[in-house]
Design a protein around this motif. Sequence first.
Motif, PDB file in Angstrom:
ATOM      1  N   PHE A 159       0.737  -1.262  -0.100  1.00 13.04           N
ATOM      2  CA  PHE A 159       0.000  -0.121   0.121  1.00 13.04           C
ATOM      3  C   PHE A 159       0.882   1.335  -0.053  1.00 13.04           C
ATOM      4  O   PHE A 159       1.579   1.409   1.152  1.00 13.04           O
ATOM      5  N   LYS A 160       0.870   1.913  -1.027  1.00 13.28           N
ATOM      6  CA  LYS A 160       1.913   2.989  -1.183  1.00 13.28           C
ATOM      7  C   LYS A 160       1.928   4.082  -0.448  1.00 13.28           C
ATOM      8  O   LYS A 160       2.676   5.082  -0.178  1.00 13.28           O
ATOM      9  N   HIS A 161       0.564   4.273   0.163  1.00 15.58           N
ATOM     10  CA  HIS A 161       0.376   5.663   1.127  1.00 15.58           C
ATOM     11  C   HIS A 161       0.530   5.142   2.490  1.00 15.58           C
ATOM     12  O   HIS A 161       0.256   5.938   3.484  1.00 15.58           O
ATOM     13  N   LYS A 162       0.980   3.984   2.672  1.00 20.15           N
ATOM     14  CA  LYS A 162       1.360   3.577   4.107  1.00 20.15           C
ATOM     15  C   LYS A 162       2.680   3.211   4.373  1.00 20.15           C
ATOM     16  O   LYS A 162       3.220   2.864   3.351  1.00 20.15           O
ATOM     17  N   THR A 163       3.188   3.549   5.643  1.00 17.44           N
ATOM     18  CA  THR A 163       4.628   2.995   5.894  1.00 17.44           C
ATOM     19  C   THR A 163       4.566   1.427   5.904  1.00 17.44           C
ATOM     20  O   THR A 163       3.746   0.888   6.000  1.00 17.44           O
ATOM     21  N   ALA A 164       5.920   1.077   6.165  1.00 17.19           N
ATOM     22  CA  ALA A 164       6.140  -0.357   6.247  1.00 17.19           C
ATOM     23  C   ALA A 164       5.297  -1.014   7.405  1.00 17.19           C
ATOM     24  O   ALA A 164       4.786  -1.920   7.161  1.00 17.19           O
ATOM     25  N   LEU A 165       5.436  -0.260   8.332  1.00 19.98           N
ATOM     26  CA  LEU A 165       4.755  -0.636   9.559  1.00 19.98           C
ATOM     27  C   LEU A 165       3.231  -0.720   9.349  1.00 19.98           C
ATOM     28  O   LEU A 165       2.495  -1.718   9.710  1.00 19.98           O
ATOM     29  N   GLU A 166       2.850   0.559   8.979  1.00 17.39           N
ATOM     30  CA  GLU A 166       1.222   0.540   8.601  1.00 17.39           C
ATOM     31  C   GLU A 166       0.728  -0.582   7.600  1.00 17.39           C
ATOM     32  O   GLU A 166      -0.154  -1.158   7.608  1.00 17.39           O
ATOM     33  N   ASN A 167       1.917  -0.871   6.589  1.00 16.20           N
ATOM     34  CA  ASN A 167       1.279  -1.950   5.857  1.00 16.20           C
ATOM     35  C   ASN A 167       1.328  -3.385   6.344  1.00 16.20           C
ATOM     36  O   ASN A 167       0.195  -4.160   6.048  1.00 16.20           O
ATOM     37  N   VAL A 168       2.116  -3.664   7.405  1.00 18.57           N
ATOM     38  CA  VAL A 168       1.942  -4.944   8.218  1.00 18.57           C
ATOM     39  C   VAL A 168       0.612  -4.978   8.943  1.00 18.57           C
ATOM     40  O   VAL A 168      -0.240  -5.782   9.344  1.00 18.57           O
ATOM     41  N   MET A 169       0.584  -3.661   9.491  1.00 15.33           N
ATOM     42  CA  MET A 169      -0.627  -3.499  10.524  1.00 15.33           C
ATOM     43  C   MET A 169      -1.927  -3.475   9.888  1.00 15.33           C
ATOM     44  O   MET A 169      -3.019  -3.916  10.577  1.00 15.33           O
ATOM     45  N   GLU A 170      -2.050  -3.137   8.843  1.00 14.89           N
ATOM     46  CA  GLU A 170      -3.392  -3.084   8.193  1.00 14.89           C
ATOM     47  C   GLU A 170      -4.227  -4.175   8.239  1.00 14.89           C
ATOM     48  O   GLU A 170      -5.446  -4.055   8.771  1.00 14.89           O
TER      49      GLU A 170
END
Lengths: 250, 261
Positions: A92-103
Motif C-alpha cells: 500500500f503505497k500511502h502507508k509506511t512499512a509498519l502500517e502495511n503490516v498492521m493494516e
Amino acid sequence: MIQLTNITKSFGRHQVLNKIDLTVQKGEVVVILGPSGSGKTTLLRCVNYLEKPNDGEILIGDYRLNCKHASKKDIYQLRQKSAMVFQQYNLFKHKTALENVMEGLVVVKKLSKEEAKTRSIALLEKVGLGSKLDAYPSQLSGGQQQRVGIARALALEPEVILFDEPTSALDPELVGEVLAVIRKIAKEGITMIVVTHEMGFARDVANHVVFMDGGVIVEEGTPVELFNNPQEERTKQFLKRITPELNYSI
Amino acid sequence: MGAPFDITYVFGYLPKLLSTLGMTLLIVGGSLLVGIVVGFLIALPRLYRIPMLNTLARIYVSFFRGTPILIQLFLFYYGLPEILKLAHLDISKAPVLVFVIITYGLHTGAFMSETIRASVTAVDRGQVEAAYAVGMTSYQAFTRIMLPQAMAIAVPVFSNLVIALLKDTSLAFSLGVMEMTGKAQTLGSLTQHFIEAYISLALIYLVVSMTLEKLLLIAERRLLRHEETDSTGHRRFRLEQKSSYRRMVASVDAGKGGTEV
Ligand SMILES: Nc1ncnc2c1ncn2[C@@H]1O[C@H](COP(=O)(O)OP(=O)(O)OP(=O)(O)O)[C@@H](O)[C@H]1O
Ligand SMILES: [Mg+2]
C-alpha cells in the motif's frame, strides 16, 4: 492441510486450468514450476479467490469451499485462511512499512492498534527491516519492499502463504536477501506454495515440486525425484531448458 | 462612456463587493457538494462498466462538457419547472439560487466524475488485490486503499475545478442572483465608474482564487507525503508516478470546455 480438487478456470473460451488436484500437507513447502502461460499464477490466484474458479473445491485448514456455490461471505472467510506475496510487491503505497503490516491486523483481524503494532514490529525485525518501520514503499529498495510484503503475509498467521515469483522483479543482487527470508520462514514450518524460477531454491527448500504445463499438473514429487529422475517428456524438456547443468547429474 | 477613471472608487467598491462574497462562496460551496455527490454517482457506472447506466453517464458528461454554462443555466432555470410540472411538482416559485446551485452542481459533477474516474483508474490494481488478499471487503479496500490514493491524485485537478467554478459563478447574475459580479454591474451602473468596479471585482476574484489554490496545495502535500523520497536511488518510481499523473491531469484538464474523450 490444503487440498485443491478439480480446480478449473477459463478466461472466455481459453481454458487455463484443467481439473487441477493438489494436496499440500501442513508445514510443507511446495514449489510450482512450469513454462510461461502454463497457469501457475492463475492457480495461486484461484486459491485465494483473486480469480474465481469455474469449478472445483478448495479446502484450507478446516475451511471448505465449493467454487460453484461460493457466496461473498464464504470468499472473505476463505481469503483469511491464506496470504499472498506478489511479484510486484503490491504494498500500500500511502502507508509506511509498519502500517502495511498492521493494516490487515487492525482492519480484518480487529486487533487493537497497540497489539497490532507490537506484532508488526516484531515481524519487520524478523525480515531485517527493524530500522525501516516508518519508511514508505517509495523509499525502499525492491528487496526491502518484498520483505515488507512477506511480513504483511506472515502477520495474518494464515494456513498457507502463496508466493508468485517473489524475486523475479528484483535486481539480481537483491534476490538473495529475499530468498534468505523465505528460507528462514520455511524452516519455521509455515506452509507455503511458491511459484519460482529459482531452481537452487526449489532444490534446497521444497519438500514437494509440481510441474505444470498447459493448465494441468504434468508431474509432481520430491525435488530429488523430479529434478534427478523426471518421468514425463515435457518435464525433461523443461528442465533441460531451464537448467542446462542438470544434464551432468543424470 | 462612463465617468473619468478615479482610483479611489476601486477601494471604495471593495467593501461593497465583499459584502456579496458570501453569496458567491455559497454558490461555490453548494455546487461543490452537489457536484461531488453527482460526480460519484456518474463515475461509478463508468468505473464498473454497468451497461445502460454507463451510456447514460457518458451522455450526461458530454452534455455538460460540450455546452456553455450560460446556456445550461437558462435551460435549467426555464426548463426544469416545465419538466417537473409534468410530474405535478410546482417549483416555479423556488428561489433562483436553487436553480443556480443545481446547474453549477450538475455541471461540476460532470467534470468531477471524470476526475474521479481518472484518479481511481490511476491507482494500481495490484494494491486492491493485495487488500483483498489480506481479507478486506471490497468496501474496506475502496475506502482504505483506493480512495486515499485516488484523492491525492485528484487534488490538483480538483483545485482547478474549484477555481474554474469560482470564476464560472460570475455568470449567475444573468439569472438575477446578486453575487459579486452582479453587484459590480449594479455599482457600475449607479456611478458610471464601470472600470473601477471591475478592477475591484478582479482583485477580489484573484485573492480568493489564490487563497483557495494555497489551501488545496497544502491538502495535496499532506495527501502525497508518502511520495517524499529520502534517497536518490529511488526517485524513479516518483518520476513515473509524476508522469502518469501529468498525463491524467492533461486528459482531464483539456476537457474543460471540450467534449467527451
Ligand atoms: N485476466 C486474464 N484474462 C485472460 N487471459 C488470462 C488472464 N490471466 C491469465 N490469462 C491467460 O491464462 C494463461 C495462464 O496465465 P498465467 O499467468 O496463470 O501463467 P503463468 O504460468 O503464471 O505464466 P508466467 O510464468 O508467465 O507468469 C495465459 O495464457 C494467459 O494469457
Ligand atoms: Mg505467472
